[in-house]
Each structure stands twice: as C-alpha cells, then as structure tokens.
Design an enzyme around this catalytic site. Structure first.
Site, PDB file in Angstrom:
ATOM      1  N   LYS A 233       0.851  -1.197   0.000  1.00  0.00           N
ATOM      2  CA  LYS A 233       0.000   0.000   0.000  1.00  0.00           C
ATOM      3  C   LYS A 233       0.887   1.248   0.000  1.00  0.00           C
ATOM      4  O   LYS A 233       1.645   1.482   0.934  1.00  0.00           O
ATOM      5  CB  LYS A 233      -0.921  -0.007   1.232  1.00  0.00           C
ATOM      6  CG  LYS A 233      -1.714   1.301   1.415  1.00  0.00           C
ATOM      7  CD  LYS A 233      -2.677   1.229   2.601  1.00  0.00           C
ATOM      8  CE  LYS A 233      -3.282   2.604   2.919  1.00  0.00           C
ATOM      9  NZ  LYS A 233      -4.203   2.574   4.090  1.00  0.00           N
ATOM     10  N   ASP A 238      -2.657  10.143   3.767  1.00  0.00           N
ATOM     11  CA  ASP A 238      -4.062   9.752   3.886  1.00  0.00           C
ATOM     12  C   ASP A 238      -4.809  10.805   4.707  1.00  0.00           C
ATOM     13  O   ASP A 238      -4.778  10.792   5.931  1.00  0.00           O
ATOM     14  CB  ASP A 238      -4.152   8.367   4.553  1.00  0.00           C
ATOM     15  CG  ASP A 238      -5.593   7.862   4.645  1.00  0.00           C
ATOM     16  OD1 ASP A 238      -6.481   8.505   4.053  1.00  0.00           O
ATOM     17  OD2 ASP A 238      -5.802   6.821   5.308  1.00  0.00           O
ATOM     18  N   LYS A 245     -10.223  12.770   7.942  1.00  0.00           N
ATOM     19  CA  LYS A 245      -9.778  12.371   9.283  1.00  0.00           C
ATOM     20  C   LYS A 245      -9.729  13.590  10.205  1.00  0.00           C
ATOM     21  O   LYS A 245      -9.583  14.722   9.737  1.00  0.00           O
ATOM     22  CB  LYS A 245      -8.367  11.775   9.205  1.00  0.00           C
ATOM     23  CG  LYS A 245      -8.279  10.379   8.630  1.00  0.00           C
ATOM     24  CD  LYS A 245      -6.846   9.874   8.682  1.00  0.00           C
ATOM     25  CE  LYS A 245      -6.685   8.512   8.041  1.00  0.00           C
ATOM     26  NZ  LYS A 245      -7.401   7.420   8.731  1.00  0.00           N
ATOM     27  N   ASP A 256       1.482   6.232   5.660  1.00  0.00           N
ATOM     28  CA  ASP A 256       0.497   5.330   5.068  1.00  0.00           C
ATOM     29  C   ASP A 256       1.022   4.639   3.802  1.00  0.00           C
ATOM     30  O   ASP A 256       0.302   3.891   3.156  1.00  0.00           O
ATOM     31  CB  ASP A 256      -0.820   6.080   4.798  1.00  0.00           C
ATOM     32  CG  ASP A 256      -2.038   5.188   4.983  1.00  0.00           C
ATOM     33  OD1 ASP A 256      -1.904   4.124   5.607  1.00  0.00           O
ATOM     34  OD2 ASP A 256      -3.116   5.556   4.478  1.00  0.00           O
ATOM     35  N   ASP A 315     -12.240   6.931   3.471  1.00  0.00           N
ATOM     36  CA  ASP A 315     -11.053   6.714   4.302  1.00  0.00           C
ATOM     37  C   ASP A 315     -10.616   5.243   4.286  1.00  0.00           C
ATOM     38  O   ASP A 315      -9.552   4.905   4.790  1.00  0.00           O
ATOM     39  CB  ASP A 315     -11.341   7.184   5.739  1.00  0.00           C
ATOM     40  CG  ASP A 315     -10.075   7.399   6.549  1.00  0.00           C
ATOM     41  OD1 ASP A 315      -8.974   7.378   5.953  1.00  0.00           O
ATOM     42  OD2 ASP A 315     -10.192   7.590   7.774  1.00  0.00           O
ATOM     43  N   GLU A 317      -9.430   3.744   1.822  1.00  0.00           N
ATOM     44  CA  GLU A 317      -8.859   3.880   0.479  1.00  0.00           C
ATOM     45  C   GLU A 317      -7.811   2.817   0.168  1.00  0.00           C
ATOM     46  O   GLU A 317      -7.605   2.470  -0.988  1.00  0.00           O
ATOM     47  CB  GLU A 317      -8.245   5.276   0.303  1.00  0.00           C
ATOM     48  CG  GLU A 317      -6.823   5.463   0.860  1.00  0.00           C
ATOM     49  CD  GLU A 317      -6.701   5.283   2.368  1.00  0.00           C
ATOM     50  OE1 GLU A 317      -7.729   5.423   3.055  1.00  0.00           O
ATOM     51  OE2 GLU A 317      -5.591   4.977   2.862  1.00  0.00           O
ATOM     52  N   ARG A 319      -7.646  -0.414   0.739  1.00  0.00           N
ATOM     53  CA  ARG A 319      -8.158  -1.642   0.129  1.00  0.00           C
ATOM     54  C   ARG A 319      -8.602  -1.397  -1.310  1.00  0.00           C
ATOM     55  O   ARG A 319      -8.543  -2.291  -2.148  1.00  0.00           O
ATOM     56  CB  ARG A 319      -9.290  -2.221   0.993  1.00  0.00           C
ATOM     57  CG  ARG A 319     -10.490  -1.331   1.111  1.00  0.00           C
ATOM     58  CD  ARG A 319     -11.416  -1.726   2.247  1.00  0.00           C
ATOM     59  NE  ARG A 319     -10.913  -1.306   3.564  1.00  0.00           N
ATOM     60  CZ  ARG A 319     -11.562  -1.508   4.707  1.00  0.00           C
ATOM     61  NH1 ARG A 319     -12.740  -2.131   4.714  1.00  0.00           N
ATOM     62  NH2 ARG A 319     -11.054  -1.102   5.838  1.00  0.00           N
TER      63      ARG A 319
HETATM   64  N1  BES Z   1      -4.388   4.290   6.874  1.00  0.00           N
HETATM   65  C1  BES Z   1      -5.566   4.045   7.604  1.00  0.00           C
HETATM   66  C2  BES Z   1      -5.414   2.992   8.682  1.00  0.00           C
HETATM   67  C3  BES Z   1      -4.515   3.273   9.835  1.00  0.00           C
HETATM   68  C4  BES Z   1      -4.829   4.262  10.745  1.00  0.00           C
HETATM   69  C5  BES Z   1      -3.407   2.483  10.030  1.00  0.00           C
HETATM   70  C6  BES Z   1      -3.998   4.467  11.820  1.00  0.00           C
HETATM   71  C7  BES Z   1      -2.596   2.695  11.121  1.00  0.00           C
HETATM   72  C8  BES Z   1      -2.906   3.694  12.011  1.00  0.00           C
HETATM   73  C9  BES Z   1      -6.673   3.553   6.677  1.00  0.00           C
HETATM   74  O1  BES Z   1      -6.654   4.062   5.390  1.00  0.00           O
HETATM   75  C10 BES Z   1      -7.946   3.957   7.293  1.00  0.00           C
HETATM   76  O2  BES Z   1      -8.192   5.125   7.383  1.00  0.00           O
HETATM   77  N2  BES Z   1      -8.748   2.978   7.716  1.00  0.00           N
HETATM   78  C11 BES Z   1      -9.988   3.240   8.349  1.00  0.00           C
HETATM   79  C12 BES Z   1     -10.989   2.261   7.788  1.00  0.00           C
HETATM   80  C13 BES Z   1     -12.412   2.568   8.171  1.00  0.00           C
HETATM   81  C14 BES Z   1     -12.859   3.832   7.471  1.00  0.00           C
HETATM   82  C15 BES Z   1     -13.258   1.401   7.802  1.00  0.00           C
HETATM   83  C16 BES Z   1      -9.804   3.029   9.838  1.00  0.00           C
HETATM   84  O3  BES Z   1      -9.078   2.115  10.235  1.00  0.00           O
HETATM   85  O4  BES Z   1     -10.377   3.796  10.603  1.00  0.00           O
HETATM   86 ZN    ZN Z   2      -4.844   4.690   4.680  1.00  0.00          ZN
HETATM   87 MN    MN Z   3      -7.736   5.885   5.234  1.00  0.00          MN
END
Ligand code: BES
Ligand code: ZN
Ligand code: MN
Length: 467
Positions: A233, A238, A245, A256, A315, A317, A319
């Site tokens: 990734k 992000d 966020k 990220d 968010d 993104e 996947r």
């Molecule tokens: N990059 C983030 C995940 C992340 C956040 C990894 C903090 C490590 C530390 C990812 O893109 C994300 O924002 N995921 C969301 C998914 C949700 C919207 C289903 C998350 O984990 O809140």
């Molecule tokens: Zn992310």
């Molecule tokens: Mn995200």
C-alpha cells in the site's frame, strides 16, 4: 550507507566480549585478579545492556565487557548492541567470540540500526560520541547483513520522509532506483494511463491529488524463475478523503505508504541475497486527498477484476487501491503473493503497535511465518479470514461495499475485502502493519520501521532461496 559497520576484519580493533550473568563468573576465573576487582569496583555483573571498559597495559582499553543479562541465546537478546553502538566512544570494535551466525548477524544489524537517525532535515550534525564502528563478526554473513541493513534503512527513510517530499512520484523514483541498482526493471503507469491500462480503482482514489496516482511495477530475476509477488500500500498521505480524518487520526499519515516501504525493503533483502527467483513488486502509489474531483461516499467504482465497489467510506482507500494491484498480481498466478499495508486502525486496536496482523488461507505459511517471527524477534500474529463476516461487506447497489457498517472486526473485514480479488488464498498472505515504532527501543529507534520484514525474509528463505 553502512556507516558504522566495517565489512573487513581489523585485528587492531578493540574486542567486545559479550557475557551473560552465568558465564561472567566462569570467565573471571581465567582472568588476572585485577580484572575481577575492576568489575566489582564498577559494579559490572553482566547486566543486560551494561558495558565496562577493561584497562590493559599503560591504561589503554584492552577490551569491552558487554552484559547480556540472563540471555545470550535468542536474537532478541542482541538488540542491546544498538545501544552499545551509541554509548561507546569513537573507535573500531570487534566482537571477540564465535557467535552463532544468526546472533552475529543480529548484533551487527542492531549496531547499525541503533544509530539510525532521520537527519535529512537537520542542519546541525549531531554526531554524539563520534562513530563507534563494528567490524563484521567473522561468523556473520556479509551479504545477509548488507541486505538487512539496506532494507531496514530504506524502509525507514521512505516512511520518515514527510509527504511533501515523498509523494507518488518520489516513491516511484525510489523503486526505479532500487530496480536499477539490482539490474531489474521498473515500469510506472501514471495518471490517465491508469484508466487506459485498466486500473480504475487506483485512479479513482488518487485523482484528487495534484500529485498524480501511479502503479509501480518492479520486476527482477529470470522470467522463468519461481514467482514471488509483493504488493504494498503506497498511500503517500491519507487525509481520509471527503470522509476527512480528524487531527489525531491524520497526524502520522505520512506513514500510510509503510506497506510499500516495507515490501521495497524486503525486495532489497531478497535481491541482495540473489535468490534464483522471479520477483515482482506492485505498488499502487496515491495521495488520498480532498478536491473538487475527489471520489465520494456513494460512488460506485469499477475495478481491474471487474467487480464493482460501492464507496461506503473514502477513508478505507487502502483496500481500494490494493484490490487493483492484487488483481494484477493474481493474474500471473505466482507461487505466493504477499501484500503489506497500513490498512486499518482496527488491527492496532486488536494487536497493538508491535504486532502486524497476518491473514492467509495457508495454515502452513501462517505457522512458518509465526515461527520465523519468533526466531528473528520480529513477531507477527495471525487473525482469521472469518468467512461469515463477508456478509458485512454486502452492497445493495454494487458487488461489494468497501466498508462494513458495523464497528467491529475491521481488520478482518478489510482482509476479506482484499480476499475477493484473489483466486486462491492459500497462495496469498495479507499483512496489516503499523509501519512505525512509537517508542525508542534498543536497535529500533522511534519512527518509521519495516515491521515483519525480517520475519518474512526468514520464512521466505526456507522456500525461495533455491531454484
Ligand atoms: N491508513 C488508515 C489505517 C490506519 C490508521 C493504520 C492508523 C494505522 C494507524 C486507513 O486508510 C484507514 O483510514 N482505515 C480506516 C478504515 C475505516 C474507514 C473502515 C480506519 O481504520 O479507521
Ligand atoms: Zn490509509
Ligand atoms: Mn484511510
């Protein structure tokens, strides 16, 4: 780059003698009485991480005693060489014992990483004590050390570099440079070419940024070799997209692209070790930004595989960009696909910062990776691809939604989303990682870190280092 490791032996180097609590007493019986008195006077009892310089003739230092505590058998006991590298005065040192090669390698790696500093933006050189150099232990494997240091430093530098200087283009440049160094190739598909080349999901996520999205495709090794494909990734920043966020959530999002950085580091290790395989690294590199043409909640995206995806949350993104890269990886039917991603906060809630989550349809690989992680002190933990949760990704208007509307099991639902783009999950490993150390630990400074990289290398070396 390997600034504090000398590959050549130097007989004039100051010897370092690693001692456990158990073998200190034994060792002292073979030494002049003065040495025991010196140890006692300085309270040196081989405590972990403590060292003591022993004077020789005319007051010069004849050797450094280094405490391993009760340990001394496991790789993890040798991280403390990272602290020693910082504590000792400038000079050249060597380890004065025949360490098991795995431990010798680790001592050298810890020594190198212990002094790692991300100083690209610092005007003042903080050289501390000056450089304490370590001659590579005789039992160590120079190629393995070089690979591990190179991979480890590369991943750290890429992650630590702020997003302003590590956008999709700079990430691609790093991959191109790495490919060049090892006589591989690296093709990069940029911007609208992604649409022509059928990577619509990568384009959709990345198009809102002033810095164009791209797919990085590095290949190395003989075309007819056994195939291993790594996918990372590469979200260079992000923001969350339109589902923006908050302050705390966005703070560290330069990391990220930690999955991309880690697979590039792993690729560096593999190429340094010259495994007789065909390696491919695919990185969707994008910035998840906000602008008038940003993708939106409710949009329905097409993907490379043909499945349509309803955007439940912009968010989620990672996947979305990964699913196009995974579909491409899968189309070649490699022996193994490994993807790495800073994919979910939920994986961190489940396992904390230090344990990347492993998902795979292969029990054998899961077990091998788990024990490789223990052996290399680079631990991982398996979570299940629990089939029934797939229902949580159902969409009324598309083939699947990119998020579950429930709050639980988020790391699992993210993994199940990715699994939809893989034909045979017994040939696939997904790793949801933090890519970061929140705290300084010996040999593992705070900041970006390619967690699970050495565990993967160890697991893979049992499978891929022979043709
Ligand atoms: N990059 C983030 C995940 C992340 C956040 C990894 C903090 C490590 C530390 C990812 O893109 C994300 O924002 N995921 C969301 C998914 C949700 C919207 C289903 C998350 O984990 O809140
Ligand atoms: Zn992310
Ligand atoms: Mn995200």
């Amino acid at each position: 780059m390997i600034t504090n490791i000398e590959l050549a032996q130097d007989p004039t180097a100051t010897p370092i003698l690693p001692l456990t609590i158990d073998n200190l007493a034994q060792w002292l019986t073979s030494q002049p009485h003065a040495t025991a008195a010196w140890c006692q006077h300085h309270g040196f009892a081989a405590q972990p991480g403590k060292y003591l310089a022993v004077p020789g003739e005319e007051g010069a230092v004849s050797s450094i005693l280094f405490g391993l505590g009760k340990g001394g058998e496991k790789v993890g006991d040798f991280w403390s060489f990272g602290t020693l590298a910082n504590d000792l005065p400038a000079g050249t040192y060597r380890i004065d014992t025949d360490l098991d090669p795995v431990l010798a390698n680790h001592a050298a790696l810890a020594w190198a990483q212990g002094t790692y500093q991300f100083d690209r933006y610092q005007n003042e050189d903080d050289v501390g004590n000056g450089i304490a150099k370590l001659c590579l232990p005789e039992t160590a494997d120079p190629a393995a050390i070089k690979g591990a240091i190179k991979g480890g430093f590369l991943a750290r530098d890429l992650i630590n570099t702020p997003a302003s200087d590590m956008g999709p283009e700079e990430l691609a440049d790093a991959a191109v440079e790495l490919a060049k160094e090892f006589d591989g190739t690296c093709e990069v598909t940029v911007s609208d070419d992604l649409l022509a080349a059928n990577y619509p999901a990568i384009h959709a996520v990345g198009r809102a940024s002033a810095r164009a999205p791209r797919l990085i495709d590095l290949r190395w090794g003989p075309e007819d070799g056994r195939r291993l494909t790594l996918v990372g990734k590469g979200v260079c920043f992000d923001t969350g997209g339109l589902n923006l966020k908050g302050t705390a959530g966005m703070a560290k999002m330069k990391k990220d692209m930690g999955g991309a950085a880690t697979v590039l580091g792993l690729a560096a290790m593999i190429m340094s070790a010259e495994w007789p395989i065909r390696l491919r690294v695919l990185i969707p590199a994008v910035e998840n930004a906000v602008s008038g043409n940003a993708y939106r909640p409710g949009d329905i995206l097409s993907t490379r595989k043909g499945l349509t995806v309803e955007v439940g949350n912009t968010d989620a993104e990672g996947r979305i960009v990964l699913c196009d890269a995974l579909a491409e990886a899968d189309s070649e039917k490699p022996e193994l696909i490994i993807d790495m991603a800073t994919l979910t906060g939920a994986a961190r809630v489940a396992l904390g910062t230090d344990l990347p989550a492993v998902f795979t349809g292969s029990d054998e690989i899961a077990e091998a990776l788990n024990s490789a992680g223990e052996k290399t002190d680079d631990p991982v933990w398996r979570l299940p691809l629990h089939g029934p949760y797939r229902a949580l990704l159902k969409s009324k208007v598309a083939d699947l939604n990119n998020v579950s509307d429930g709050a639980f099991g988020g790391a699992i639902t993210a993994a199940l989303y990715l699994q939809s783009f893989i034909e045979d999950s017994s040939r696939w490993v997904h790793i949801d990682t933090y890519g970061w150390n929140d705290k300084d630990r010996p040999g593992r400074p705070a900041g970006g870190d390619g967690l699970a990289m050495r565990a993967l290398f160890a697991m893979l070396s049992d499978r891929f280092d022979q043709a």
